[in-house]
Every structure is written in C-alpha cells, then in structure tokens.
Design an enzyme around this catalytic site. Sequence first.
Site, PDB file in Angstrom:
ATOM      1  N   TYR A 149      27.996 -22.608 -25.293  1.00 15.41           N
ATOM      2  CA  TYR A 149      29.566 -22.689 -25.257  1.00 15.41           C
ATOM      3  C   TYR A 149      30.143 -23.662 -24.366  1.00 15.41           C
ATOM      4  O   TYR A 149      31.009 -24.052 -24.649  1.00 15.41           O
ATOM      5  CB  TYR A 149      29.895 -21.253 -25.133  1.00 15.41           C
ATOM      6  CG  TYR A 149      30.047 -20.368 -26.482  1.00 15.41           C
ATOM      7  CD1 TYR A 149      28.702 -19.844 -26.965  1.00 15.41           C
ATOM      8  CD2 TYR A 149      31.019 -19.697 -26.782  1.00 15.41           C
ATOM      9  CE1 TYR A 149      28.586 -19.039 -27.993  1.00 15.41           C
ATOM     10  CE2 TYR A 149      31.049 -18.859 -27.783  1.00 15.41           C
ATOM     11  CZ  TYR A 149      29.739 -18.704 -28.495  1.00 15.41           C
ATOM     12  OH  TYR A 149      29.736 -17.527 -29.566  1.00 15.41           O
ATOM     13  N   LYS A 194      14.377 -16.443 -26.036  1.00 15.21           N
ATOM     14  CA  LYS A 194      13.470 -17.129 -26.932  1.00 15.21           C
ATOM     15  C   LYS A 194      12.627 -18.040 -25.975  1.00 15.21           C
ATOM     16  O   LYS A 194      12.418 -19.349 -26.094  1.00 15.21           O
ATOM     17  CB  LYS A 194      14.248 -18.178 -28.086  1.00 15.21           C
ATOM     18  CG  LYS A 194      13.827 -18.802 -29.040  1.00 15.21           C
ATOM     19  CD  LYS A 194      13.309 -17.825 -30.139  1.00 15.21           C
ATOM     20  CE  LYS A 194      12.410 -18.694 -31.286  1.00 15.21           C
ATOM     21  NZ  LYS A 194      11.934 -17.768 -32.161  1.00 15.21           N
ATOM     22  N   ASP A 226      14.861 -13.459 -32.426  1.00 18.39           N
ATOM     23  CA  ASP A 226      14.656 -13.114 -33.819  1.00 18.39           C
ATOM     24  C   ASP A 226      13.805 -11.725 -33.827  1.00 18.39           C
ATOM     25  O   ASP A 226      14.197 -10.592 -34.983  1.00 18.39           O
ATOM     26  CB  ASP A 226      13.674 -14.285 -34.563  1.00 18.39           C
ATOM     27  CG  ASP A 226      12.365 -14.361 -33.571  1.00 18.39           C
ATOM     28  OD1 ASP A 226      12.219 -14.007 -32.558  1.00 18.39           O
ATOM     29  OD2 ASP A 226      11.548 -15.216 -34.289  1.00 18.39           O
ATOM     30  N   ASP A 250      26.494 -13.208 -28.685  1.00 19.26           N
ATOM     31  CA  ASP A 250      27.777 -13.469 -29.566  1.00 19.26           C
ATOM     32  C   ASP A 250      27.051 -12.796 -30.859  1.00 19.26           C
ATOM     33  O   ASP A 250      27.626 -11.835 -31.666  1.00 19.26           O
ATOM     34  CB  ASP A 250      27.974 -14.710 -30.095  1.00 19.26           C
ATOM     35  CG  ASP A 250      28.935 -14.999 -30.880  1.00 19.26           C
ATOM     36  OD1 ASP A 250      29.968 -14.225 -31.000  1.00 19.26           O
ATOM     37  OD2 ASP A 250      29.041 -16.012 -31.791  1.00 19.26           O
ATOM     38  N   ASP A 254      27.735  -8.431 -32.865  1.00 22.97           N
ATOM     39  CA  ASP A 254      28.215  -8.305 -33.942  1.00 22.97           C
ATOM     40  C   ASP A 254      27.153  -7.390 -35.006  1.00 22.97           C
ATOM     41  O   ASP A 254      27.631  -6.567 -35.620  1.00 22.97           O
ATOM     42  CB  ASP A 254      28.472  -9.457 -35.049  1.00 22.97           C
ATOM     43  CG  ASP A 254      29.755 -10.093 -34.720  1.00 22.97           C
ATOM     44  OD1 ASP A 254      30.406  -9.778 -33.610  1.00 22.97           O
ATOM     45  OD2 ASP A 254      30.342 -11.135 -35.565  1.00 22.97           O
TER      46      ASP A 254
HETATM   47  C1  IPM Z   1      33.638 -13.287 -29.805  1.00 18.36           C
HETATM   48  C2  IPM Z   1      33.843 -14.379 -30.986  1.00 18.36           C
HETATM   49  C3  IPM Z   1      34.225 -15.558 -29.908  1.00 18.36           C
HETATM   50  C4  IPM Z   1      32.762 -15.930 -29.407  1.00 18.36           C
HETATM   51  C5  IPM Z   1      34.836 -16.694 -30.829  1.00 18.36           C
HETATM   52  C6  IPM Z   1      36.136 -16.338 -31.361  1.00 18.36           C
HETATM   53  C7  IPM Z   1      35.058 -18.077 -29.870  1.00 18.36           C
HETATM   54  O1  IPM Z   1      33.020 -14.605 -31.848  1.00 18.36           O
HETATM   55  O2  IPM Z   1      34.335 -12.881 -28.945  1.00 18.36           O
HETATM   56  O3  IPM Z   1      32.497 -12.758 -30.107  1.00 18.36           O
HETATM   57  O4  IPM Z   1      32.070 -16.602 -30.049  1.00 18.36           O
HETATM   58  O5  IPM Z   1      32.727 -15.683 -28.276  1.00 18.36           O
HETATM   59 MG    MG Z   2      31.389 -13.107 -31.816  1.00 19.91          MG
END
Ligand code: IPM
Ligand code: MG
Length: 359
Positions: A149, A194, A226, A250, A254
């Site tokens: 990032y 990894k 993975d 990230d 999710d």
């Molecule tokens: C998160 C989001 C952000 C990230 C995006 C919106 C830049 O996906 O907070 O997980 O990737 O960190």
């Molecule tokens: Mg995210």
Amino acid sequence: MKEYEKKKSFNIGILKGDGIGPEIIDEAIKILKKIGKRFGHTFIFERGYLGGESIDKYGVPLSEDTIELCKNSDAVLLGAVGGPKWDNITPKNRPEMGLLQIRKAMGLYCNLRPAVLFETLKDSSPLKPEIIGNGLDIMVVRELTGGLYFGEKYRDNEKAYDVLSYSRKEIERITKKAFEIAKKRRGNLISVDKRNVLDTSKLWRDIVNEIGQRYTEVKVEHMYVDNAAMQLIINPKQFDVILTENTFGDILSDEASMLTGSIGMLPSASLGDGKASLYEPSHGSAPDIAGKGIANPIATILSAAMMLRYSFNLSKEADSIENAVKKVLEKGYRTCDLYKEGDLKVTTSEMGNLISKEI
Ligand code: IPM
Ligand code: MG
C-alpha cells in the site's frame, strides 16, 4: 470512586465519509450519547471530512484541517469512503487515498478486526453448523501502514509496480501488539505469510519467532497465506489471533468477516503509539444502498464500543453496547442484509433506536 464512575469528557473526531457513512455514523453517535447520559460521560463530537465529501469541499480526499482535528481528538470515529461519483478522479486523489493518508498521518499501524459470530446469527453464516460449532471468535491483527500500500509505485502504459517492503521496526511493533492481544485471549497466534516466495515474509517470520520467545504463554504457528485462506473455510475454529501484513490482512479480514454472516456486523480499531486511535466498520461505503435507510449500523456501533474499551478504558460501557446489540438480535430484529423470513425487518435508524433502548 471507580474510574468508570468519574464524569469525564472525551473529544471524538467524526468523519462520516461517503455512501452509507453518514447514516451509520449517526446511529453510532446516538448510542454514544445514550452511553454518556446513562454513565455520566460527556462526548464532544467534532466533524472533519474524508474521502469524497472532502474532495467536494476541499478538492483533496484529506485536508490539513482534518488531520489536525484527528490528531487532537481523543479518538476518531469513521464511517466509510468512496463511491462512483469519484471513480474517474486520478488515482492519487481518489477517496480511498484519504483513508490511507489518515492512517499514515496518525501512525495507525495496528488494525484490529474481530470476527465474532453472534449465537443468534449462526444461520446466517455460509458455513455448515458442524464447521462453526458453537461460534467463532477470531481477531485479525493487520499491519496497516506498510507493505504494498505504501511502497514505491510506478506506472506507464507498458509497465507498473508496487514495491512490497517491510523494515524490522515495522514488523516488530505490530508483532508485539499481536502477542499482547493473544496473551489476553486464548494464547494462540497464527502468523500468516508467504515465506516460500517472498523475502519480506522471511524477515517477518524470523522476527515473529524472535519476539515469540519473550511470550512463552503464547503458542505461535506460521501459515502460508493461500493455506490460511483455505483453513478459514474448512477449520475456522483453529484461529484465535491472526497476525499478518497489510495486503494479506485486507483480504483475510474480509473473508473472516463473511464467516460471521454479514460484513455489516464487523467493527475495527486502528491503533498506533500516538494519542488518538481510529474506529471504523470493516465494510465499505456501499453506494448502491446509500440514502435508503437500510444499511446495517451495527458494525459502526460496535466500533464505538471498541473506542470506549481501547481508547477511553470504559469497558463497562463497551460491554453495555455489546450486550444491547446481542439482545436486539435475540429479539429477532434484523436490517435487510441479515433479514430472513420470520425476522423483524428494521431500518438503519430503527436498529439504532432499539439498541439505544437496551442500554
Ligand atoms: C479496508 C479497505 C481499504 C483497504 C480500502 C478502501 C483502501 O478495503 O479498510 O479494508 O484496502 O485498506
Ligand atoms: Mg478491505
């Protein structure tokens, strides 16, 4: 007089952001006001601007004024940023950049994303009952200000790159946080990397092992990313604390969040070594449902609870919010992301009111 019984005043920076951001933040403010009344605290809310709303107002996704405001607050509560309105802006000025910039400006290198499955929402998990057993409680500790990032970037029409780099200092500080957290939980830490391919992962794993020697009460394991993605689906109960770098975190956060039924339920805390921390739901700005009053405010309300616990040391108050959420869910109230036949469907603000009533 116990700490929590003292009347105290806290300055909270508010960044509503875009999409459903304003709606869900309003509900969290409602809850904080109720907590203030019930427990005798004063919360002072001061508004800053982030993402698209800041682009519209200042021409940039994060202004100096908002950075100042956030740094001077006791904590910051953020909704979400981004939306189709700003999709065609140059990448450097997109709403999401504001989010990355505020994380960096405040030094928030440690992102905590708890994935907890509420007993009442078991049926909403996409996993089979025999896999989730009697619930899930995973804490993803994601490094937030390094890696791909924030590495050097380049792009022309023929070539592009994003550099993945980590320094010892960056790995050490997040690793220490993860061990401290694991110590207070079930004492189990799985570091995800990894190592079979990446040099950054080799350094990462060595440092995690080094620091692990100081935390004999915590059991450390390592897992390739993975494999971790797969293990979260086939055997999520093996996870207590997951420690990982920015991009892997990230993605895995999710994934972990969906195991609990809806991404609309998951809060997050971003911490550093400075004064103010930042609290935000793990989900995005959902522009498709913005302004309809149907968004689930629970992730943001639970983020406010994390704020009380981690920034203000008000654990009784935080418990009270979490219990109120549990009770409302037990009574069958659901926003439409979780709604199934037989449930009581409620709007964003009705959900806020119901939770407020239980406090
Ligand atoms: C998160 C989001 C952000 C990230 C995006 C919106 C830049 O996906 O907070 O997980 O990737 O960190
Ligand atoms: Mg995210």
